[in-house]
Design a protein around this motif. Structure first.
Motif, PDB file in Angstrom:
ATOM      1  N   ASP A  50      -4.370  10.410  -2.337  1.00 29.40           N
ATOM      2  CA  ASP A  50      -5.311  10.340  -3.462  1.00 29.40           C
ATOM      3  C   ASP A  50      -4.590  10.826  -4.717  1.00 29.40           C
ATOM      4  O   ASP A  50      -4.635  12.005  -5.049  1.00 29.40           O
ATOM      5  CB  ASP A  50      -6.539  11.202  -3.168  1.00 29.40           C
ATOM      6  N   ASN A  52      -3.556  11.002  -8.893  1.00 24.79           N
ATOM      7  CA  ASN A  52      -4.131  10.929 -10.237  1.00 24.79           C
ATOM      8  C   ASN A  52      -2.970  10.806 -11.209  1.00 24.79           C
ATOM      9  O   ASN A  52      -2.295  11.794 -11.505  1.00 24.79           O
ATOM     10  CB  ASN A  52      -4.963  12.180 -10.532  1.00 24.79           C
ATOM     11  N   ASP A  85      -5.761   4.800  -4.541  1.00 21.79           N
ATOM     12  CA  ASP A  85      -5.755   5.504  -3.263  1.00 21.79           C
ATOM     13  C   ASP A  85      -5.297   4.532  -2.171  1.00 21.79           C
ATOM     14  O   ASP A  85      -5.593   3.341  -2.224  1.00 21.79           O
ATOM     15  CB  ASP A  85      -7.157   6.001  -2.915  1.00 21.79           C
ATOM     16  N   TYR A  87      -3.861   4.364   2.285  1.00 20.31           N
ATOM     17  CA  TYR A  87      -3.589   5.057   3.540  1.00 20.31           C
ATOM     18  C   TYR A  87      -2.523   4.292   4.299  1.00 20.31           C
ATOM     19  O   TYR A  87      -2.303   3.104   4.083  1.00 20.31           O
ATOM     20  CB  TYR A  87      -4.858   5.172   4.389  1.00 20.31           C
TER      21      TYR A  87
END
Length: 434
Positions: A50, A52, A85, A87
């Motif tokens: 995640d 930024n 984001d 995975y």
């Protein structure tokens, strides 16, 4: 200070993710830890990132003269979070065939990117919905996915030594679109699209490990080769001018070969017992990003024409869609401790040098510092569940367009600055011994 091999392996299993947000597009860290576990072993895990990552137009950046005067409104414009984001899963199987031979399979997704510049980067109504990295409702974006399956055979002449090697099957795919003033004007790539269909290729790995189980000492070195993909990229351009604006133009008609070579790397892993039920560990990783580049065929032809125009014919070699100026070196150190037969945990600190600055707009950070915590629960001696979290303090970076490498154009190609960014990574893993 004596530790059983099983206990040591359990402690180190509390770090489900290693790389997560490394330099360039390095992701998984390509760990060999699962193959070096004692006995028969299986694990599966997932890591979630995640990030930024936001910034602003570089102070003093002036678009090309071909860009409308209203573009001066880009000065000091904020750029919204551009890192998506994502995975990536992993899995490994290791079989101890007999006292001297072992076999392993490792699946991971070693390299990847997920970048989208939102339409919030304009900051000027005078631009009519266009900004540094977007035109109207279309944004600059890039997505890269790779998958690796490593097939490994190990030879253990004694209890202390393990020599191993094998083949690596890799797939790569991705897509890129360039929009906005950063790629327009003389560069003329503001409507460029590239679709990289999935391609497969093979490479190899080799390494060795040394251990002294009585003091929980283990050291390993693993080399992974570069893997060369030769493919045809589906390239097109959206016409911004002329009688049919917005028309998609095929740029290569299926002609022209593109080479994408994923980088070679070396991993060094160390651990040693420091007191009862406690180990110190370290990982150092080198990745050869300096020799990595992507230049799709038609893009390259356009880049050659653009560099010729930018330099009045003095430089005709063009530039790459993506490249890096430095190799990556990353390191993680930490301490793991077994609290009881069911619980173990660790703490770690990591550092990554990055792969050069200024950087590509597809990954505008320059290395990181991170801190991590891991916790493992073992309901029974032969299986466990582990979780971990890492916080990344991302290095400040200046982003540039591809034309940065054209002599005399470096300053004008530096388009944005990214500062004070961070990321969180989370991981979950299960392991089973049989």
């Amino acid at each position: 200070m004596k530790l059983k091999a099983l206990s040591t392996a359990m402690i180190l299993a509390t770090v489900p993710m290693t790389g997560a947000f490394a330099a360039a597009i390095d992701r998984s860290g390509q760990s060999m830890a699962a193959f070096l576990q004692p006995g028969n072993y299986f694990e599966a895990g997932i890591s979630v990132l995640d990030p930024n990552v936001s910034g602003k137009v570089k102070n003093g950046y002036t678009p090309s003269a071909a860009v409308p005067p209203a573009a001066v409104g880009l000065q000091n414009t904020s750029l919204d979070d551009m890192a998506g984001d994502y995975y990536f899963p992993s899995a490994a199987l290791k079989l101890q065939l007999n006292d001297n031979f072992s076999f392993g399979l490792i699946y991971d997704q070693p390299f990847g990117a997920d970048v989208t510049y939102s339409t919030g980067d304009t900051g000027s109504a005078a631009l009519g919905g266009a900004g540094l990295f977007h035109d109207g409702n279309e944004s600059t974006s890039a997505e890269v996915d790779t998958q690796n399956i490593s097939v490994i055979l190990g030879f253990q002449p004694t209890e202390n030594w393990n020599f191993y090697g094998g083949g690596v099957y890799q797939t790569v795919k991705g897509n890129v679109q360039l929009r906005g003033y950063a790629y327009s004007g003389t560069n003329n790539f503001g409507g460029y699209n590239a679709n990289i269909g999935e391609d497969s290729a093979v490479g190899w790995l080799a390494g060795f490990a040394y251990q002294i189980p009585e003091i929980a000492l283990k050291a390993s070195v693993t080399y992974r080769s570069e893997i060369k993909h030769e493919l045809t990229v589906d390239e097109s351009s959206i016409a911004a001018l002329g009688t049919n604006p917005g028309t998609v133009i095929n740029m290569n008609n299926g002609l022209g070969e593109t080479e994408i070579t994923t980088p070679q790397s070396i991993n060094l892993d160390l651990q040693t017992g420091i007191m009862a039920n406690t180990v110190a560990f370290a990982n150092v990783r080198w990745v050869n990003w300096k020799d990595f580049s992507i230049r799709p065929y038609a893009f390259g032809k356009g880049a050659e024409a653009a560099s010729t125009a930018l330099t009045g014919g003095a430089y005709t070699k063009g530039f790459n869609l993506v490249d890096y100026s430095d190799d990556q070196i990353s390191a993680t150190v930490g301490v793991g401790r077994k609290f009881s037969e069911q619980w173990a945990g660790n703490v770690s600190v990591g550092y990554d040098t990055g792969a050069g600055n200024p950087v590509s707009t597809f990954g505008p950070t320059e290395g990181y510092w991170n801190v991590g915590l891991g916790l493992q629960f073992s309901p029974a001696p032969n299986y466990f569940i582990a979780g971990g979290v890492k916080y990344f303090m991302l290095g400040d970076a200046t982003a540039h367009s591809g034309a940065y490498s054209v002599p005399g154009n470096a300053q004008n190609a530096q388009v944005a600055e990214f500062e004070d960014n961070d990321a969180w990574a989370y991981g979950l893993k299960i392991g089973y011994r049989f």
